[in-house]
Design an enzyme around this catalytic site. Sequence first.
Site, mmCIF file in Angstrom:
data_model
loop_
_atom_site.group_PDB
_atom_site.id
_atom_site.type_symbol
_atom_site.label_atom_id
_atom_site.label_comp_id
_atom_site.label_asym_id
_atom_site.label_seq_id
_atom_site.Cartn_x
_atom_site.Cartn_y
_atom_site.Cartn_z
ATOM 1 N N LYS A 35 0.839 -1.197 0.000
ATOM 2 C CA LYS A 35 0.000 0.000 0.000
ATOM 3 C C LYS A 35 0.877 1.253 0.000
ATOM 4 O O LYS A 35 2.095 1.178 0.210
ATOM 5 C CB LYS A 35 -0.928 0.004 1.219
ATOM 6 C CG LYS A 35 -0.218 0.051 2.565
ATOM 7 C CD LYS A 35 -1.223 0.018 3.706
ATOM 8 C CE LYS A 35 -0.495 0.068 5.051
ATOM 9 N NZ LYS A 35 -1.444 0.099 6.186
ATOM 10 N N TYR A 244 15.840 31.283 5.911
ATOM 11 C CA TYR A 244 14.706 32.066 6.394
ATOM 12 C C TYR A 244 14.791 32.334 7.890
ATOM 13 O O TYR A 244 15.258 31.493 8.668
ATOM 14 C CB TYR A 244 13.399 31.335 6.105
ATOM 15 C CG TYR A 244 12.951 31.415 4.661
ATOM 16 C CD1 TYR A 244 12.685 32.640 4.058
ATOM 17 C CD2 TYR A 244 12.783 30.250 3.909
ATOM 18 C CE1 TYR A 244 12.268 32.708 2.738
ATOM 19 C CE2 TYR A 244 12.354 30.311 2.589
ATOM 20 C CZ TYR A 244 12.099 31.547 2.009
ATOM 21 O OH TYR A 244 11.683 31.613 0.701
#
Length: 348
Positions: A35, A244
Amino acid sequence: MASGILSIDLDAIAANWRALDQASSPQTQTGAVVKADAYGLGADRVARTLARAGARRFFVAMTEEGARVRQALGPGPQVCVLGGHMEGDTRLIAEAELTPMLNSLDQLTRHFEALPGHPFGIQLDTGMNRLGLEPGEWAAVASLAVAQGPDFVMSHLSCADEPDHPMNRAQLDSFRRMTDGTGLPRSLAATGGILLGPDYHFELTRPGIGLYGGLPFTEANQTVRLSLPVVQIRAVEPGEIVGYSATWQAAAPTLIATVAAGYADGLSRRLSGQGTLWAGDVPCPLIGRVSMDLITADVSHLDEMPGYLDILGPSQTPDQLAEVIGTIGYEVLTSLGPRYRRTYRETR
């Protein structure tokens, strides 16, 4: 800008499946969970490799995943849908020859009415309270459901990665109470359940994370390497900042590698200021903020400037990276973004 290279060792995945197959009881069939695009590594390639290794039952979460795996495998192997038979899935279940694991009274009714005679399995809730028929519901419909001929009945352990957790024995006892005497093949164990021992194996095991090199399968072969391209090397003087919000400031002359990957590629912002990249076996601290497309690392101590730095590989497994940010290896693998160039190694 170049993309990172996610190298996937299919031979290692096959070896992990064989090891978990060997760890399962002799009378037990070993399936494979593919999955979430085989935990981010490519369900089509992984499923075909595992089929060649001997897997004949595959597990996905939803019908659309099952259809993709069926297309990759062709007819023959069983593809089981853990999410069951959802409304609107009938046509695809039939066309792709999928086996839904029916989880509720509504799903039983839908399946028996829409696809009479089509293969199915049943999932029971033994205490996890997530998917499956609860004991009272099962008691009410067991005779009818068994008469319809399910391929097998399953449940799922909530604490199998903690061998001493009392939920393991409680769920095992509940599973036995719900299924003893039905005559049906049974499945309870994923990777952690296999490692708990033969009491948990029954007729079918379904390893998932262990196939891909993750805990709790400590003896697993590592299956992935993620190499990130260095876009630029720059010298930073004392007092200058990087990234940042000016969260990192140079205390001394520093060489900074700007690397092409970021949170858009599945690298958590929680790695900001605490992650590590690797030049071979030499650690390079991740400095400053993880941004959308870029991260930065201190490479001042390297003798040669690298073209790539690894964030996953021999020096750092998905579980080790996960520990840094307070999560699990499953999340690290399944978060790996589509911009990485995936390459595969397999010898036949």
